[in-house]
Design a protein around this motif. Structure first.
Motif, short mmCIF file in Angstrom:
data_model
loop_
_atom_site.label_atom_id
_atom_site.label_comp_id
_atom_site.label_asym_id
_atom_site.label_seq_id
_atom_site.Cartn_x
_atom_site.Cartn_y
_atom_site.Cartn_z
N GLY A 149 8.25 -99.77 13.26
CA GLY A 149 9.62 -99.07 12.94
C GLY A 149 10.37 -99.71 11.84
O GLY A 149 11.02 -98.90 11.11
N ILE A 150 10.09 -101.05 11.57
CA ILE A 150 10.81 -101.54 10.44
C ILE A 150 10.28 -100.93 8.97
O ILE A 150 11.18 -100.42 7.96
CB ILE A 150 10.59 -103.01 10.07
CG1 ILE A 150 11.60 -103.71 11.14
CG2 ILE A 150 11.20 -103.74 8.92
CD1 ILE A 150 11.57 -105.37 11.36
N GLY A 151 9.06 -100.88 9.02
CA GLY A 151 8.58 -100.13 7.84
C GLY A 151 8.83 -98.73 7.44
O GLY A 151 9.18 -98.28 6.33
N ASN A 152 9.09 -97.76 8.57
CA ASN A 152 9.42 -96.52 8.50
C ASN A 152 10.87 -96.39 8.39
O ASN A 152 11.31 -95.70 7.22
CB ASN A 152 8.89 -95.89 9.65
CG ASN A 152 7.92 -95.29 9.83
OD1 ASN A 152 7.25 -94.25 9.16
ND2 ASN A 152 6.83 -95.96 10.63
N GLY A 153 11.70 -97.43 8.77
CA GLY A 153 13.07 -97.34 8.59
C GLY A 153 13.27 -97.71 6.95
O GLY A 153 14.07 -97.08 6.42
N LEU A 154 12.57 -98.51 6.57
CA LEU A 154 12.70 -98.91 5.05
C LEU A 154 12.20 -97.94 4.16
O LEU A 154 12.88 -97.67 3.07
CB LEU A 154 12.00 -100.41 4.64
CG LEU A 154 12.63 -101.41 5.43
CD1 LEU A 154 11.91 -102.80 5.00
CD2 LEU A 154 14.24 -101.78 4.78
N GLY A 155 11.18 -97.16 4.54
CA GLY A 155 10.65 -96.16 3.79
C GLY A 155 11.70 -95.01 3.53
O GLY A 155 11.83 -94.41 2.65
N TYR A 156 12.29 -94.82 4.74
CA TYR A 156 13.40 -93.78 4.75
C TYR A 156 14.70 -94.07 3.69
O TYR A 156 14.95 -93.20 2.99
CB TYR A 156 13.80 -93.60 6.37
CG TYR A 156 15.12 -92.85 6.45
CD1 TYR A 156 15.11 -91.25 6.63
CD2 TYR A 156 16.18 -93.43 6.94
CE1 TYR A 156 16.09 -90.85 6.91
CE2 TYR A 156 17.36 -92.77 7.24
CZ TYR A 156 17.64 -91.50 6.97
OH TYR A 156 18.63 -90.65 7.37
N ALA A 157 14.82 -95.40 4.00
CA ALA A 157 16.04 -95.74 3.22
C ALA A 157 15.83 -95.68 1.72
O ALA A 157 16.72 -95.52 0.87
CB ALA A 157 16.23 -97.27 3.54
N ILE A 158 14.66 -95.85 1.23
CA ILE A 158 14.27 -96.03 -0.19
C ILE A 158 14.61 -94.50 -0.62
O ILE A 158 15.27 -94.34 -1.80
CB ILE A 158 12.90 -96.38 -0.49
CG1 ILE A 158 12.65 -97.95 -0.34
CG2 ILE A 158 12.31 -95.89 -1.62
CD1 ILE A 158 11.31 -98.27 -0.67
#
Lengths: 234, 177
Positions: A149-158
Motif C-alpha cells: 500500500g505504501i509503495g503504490n501510494g508513493l508511486g501514485y504521488a510521484i
C-alpha cells in the motif's frame, strides 16, 4: 503431533522482517509497476487534483495513508470475509479510513481541508485503493500488504506531482502558488530586472483536464522508451 | 476513468463493460433515489435527518449491485469475466456512478427523471468507451512509436476526445479568464 511439526516453518521469521522482497514491494510501484502508468489505476483523481502542486502533494499523502491502512485491515480480515459480500466490506473499510483522514486534516490544517474536502471524499472512489485490495491484500499477509500500500501510494504521488508541476507552471505560470513566469504584478523575483520572465502568456489548455491526459501520455512514452519490457505489442 | 482506459482494447470487451455499467447505473440511481427519499430524508422511515450517511449508503448500494453483476457475468460468460479481470469489481468505484447518484440529489430530480438520468448516463458512458475502443482498434494500422503503442496512445486519444466533447458544450467564457 505430526501435523504440528510440519506446519512449523523451518526458520523462525519475524512477521515484520524487511528483506529484499519487502524492499521490492515499495520500490517496484515507483517505476516498473507504477499504479497510474502501468496498472492504469487512479487516473480520475490524477485529472482532478493536479492543477496545483500543493493539492497534488496532499492528495498523494492522503491516498498513501488510506491505501496502506486499508490494505493492512483487509489483509488481516481476509480469511473472515465471505466472497459474496467482499466488496461491501472493502468499501466500508475504505469509507471509514477516508473519514478518519478527512477529520485528521480538518484538525491539523483547516484552510487546506476547506480547499480539498471534496477531493478527500473522492478517495473512496479512487481505483488504486480498491484495486490494490482486490489484487494484493485479499491474497497476502498483513505486513506485506501494508508495504504494498505504501509503495503504490508513493508511486501514485510521484506521477501526481510530475503532472501538477507542468500543469501549474504552464497553465498558471506559478509553482507551489508563487508566480514564476508570465505577466503579473505579484512576482517572486523583481521583474524590472528580469523582464525575460514576463513574455509567457498562461496557456489555458493546461488548466483543462485533457492536458493531464497528454502529460501522462508523455510520461508513459518516456518511461516505456527507457524500460522496453513494459512496451505492449498489441 | 481507469476502466475506460484499461478495457478499451477491443470493441467486444468494451461493449460488455458498457452494458454492465448501463445496468448498474440504470438501477442504482432510481434505487438511491428511493433510499434517499424514503429512508434518509427527514420525513423518512426513521423520522430523522440521516443524509450525512449518503456516501456510505450509496456506495453500499452500488457495491451490492456490482457484486450481483459479477456473479451473473462469471456464471454466463467466463471469457468476458476473465478479460475484464479486476476492472469488473472496479465498476463500484467508477466515479460516473457515484457522481451521478450525488448529482441526482443536488439537481432535485423526481423519480421518473432519476430513472432516465441513470439510463442515459450509463448509455453515454458505454457509447464513449465503445467509440474509443473502435478508434484504438483502427490505430493498429498506423505507425505509432513502439513505446507509445497501446496505453500511451489511449491517453492521447482520450485527451483529444475530451477536447472534442468540450466543443459540443460550447466554449465557456469563464474558463478563459
Amino acid at each position: 503431533m505430526m501435523a504440528e511439526v510440519i506446519a512449523l516453518p523451518k526458520k523462525e521469521q519475524s512477521p515484520f522482517s524487511f528483506g529484499k522482497e519487502e524492499k521490492k514491494l515499495i520500490t517496484d510501484p515507483l517505476s516498473d509497476n507504477n499504479p497510474i502508468t502501468v496498472q492504469i489505476l487512479g487516473v480520475c483523481s490524477a485529472l482532478a487534483v493536479t492543477t496545483l502542486i500543493t493539492k497534488a502533494i496532499i492528495m498523494g499523502i492522503a491516498v498513501t495513508l488510506v491505501t496502506a491502512f486499508s490494505n493492512l485491515i483487509t489483509s488481516s480480515l481476509r480469511n473472515y470475509i465471505p466472497k459474496s459480500i467482499r466488496m461491501i466490506v472493502q468499501l466500508v473499510i475504505i469509507a471509514f479510513l477516508v473519514t478518519v483522514v478527512e477529520l485528521l486534516l480538518k484538525a491539523l490544517n483547516y484552510p487546506i481541508w476547506k480547499d480539498l474536502s471534496v477531493f478527500i471524499g473522492l478517495i473512496i472512489t479512487n481505483c488504486i485503493v480498491m484495486g490494490r485490495l482486490e489484487a494484493y491484500a485479499m491474497a497476502n499477509k498483513p505486513w506485506k500488504s501494508f508495504l504494498d500500500g505504501i509503495g503504490n501510494g508513493l508511486g501514485y504521488a510521484i506521477i501526481l506531482v510530475i503532472v501538477a508541476f507542468f500543469r501549474e507552471l504552464l497553465g498558471k505560470g506559478s509553482l507551489m502558488g508563487f508566480k514564476i513566469i508570465g505577466p503579473s504584478a505579484d512576482y517572486v523575483l523583481n521583474t524590472t530586472d528580469l523582464s525575460w520572465l514576463s513574455w509567457y502568456t498562461a496557456n489555458n489548455l493546461f488548466v483543462l483536464s485533457p492536458a493531464a491526459m497528454f502529460i501522462i501520455a508523455l510520461v508513459i512514452w518516456i518511461q516505456r522508451s527507457r524500460i522496453p519490457k513494459l512496451v505492449d505489442i498489441s | 476513468m481507469c476502466s475506460f482506459l484499461a478495457v478499451s482494447k477491443s470493441v467486444k470487451t468494451a461493449l460488455g463493460l458498457g452494458i454492465a455499467v448501463i445496468f448498474v447505473n440504470g438501477l442504482t440511481i432510481p434505487m438511491n433515489w428511493l433510499i434517499d427519499h424514503y429512508l434518509l430524508g427527514e420525513g423518512g422511515l426513521f423520522g430523522m435527518d440521516l443524509t450525512f450517511l449518503r456516501f456510505i449508503i450509496f456506495i453500499s448500494t452500488i457495491a451490492a449491485l456490482v457484486q450481483l453483476v459479477e456473479m451473473v457475468v462469471e456464471k454466463f460468460s467466463p471469457s468476458l469475466y476473465n478479460s475484464l479481470g479486476i476492472f469488473l469489481p472496479l465498476i463500484t468505484v467508477n466515479c460516473a456512478i457515484l457522481g451521478a447518484s450525488l448529482f441526482m440529489i443536488t439537481k432535485e430530480y423526481n423519480f421518473t427523471q432519476s430513472v432516465s438520468f441513470g439510463l442515459g448516463g450509463g448509455f453515454g458512458w458505454a457509447l464513449a468507451i465503445v467509440a474509443i475502443a473502435g478508434i484504438r482498434e483502427k490505430m493498429a494500422y498506423s505507425q505509432v512509436p513502439p513505446a507509445l503503442r497501446g496505453l500511451g496512445m489511449a491517453f492521447f486519444l482520450t485527451g483529444l476526445m475530451g477536447i472534442a466533447f468540450m466543443g459540443l458544450m460550447g466554449i465557456d467564457p469563464a474558463a478563459f479568464k
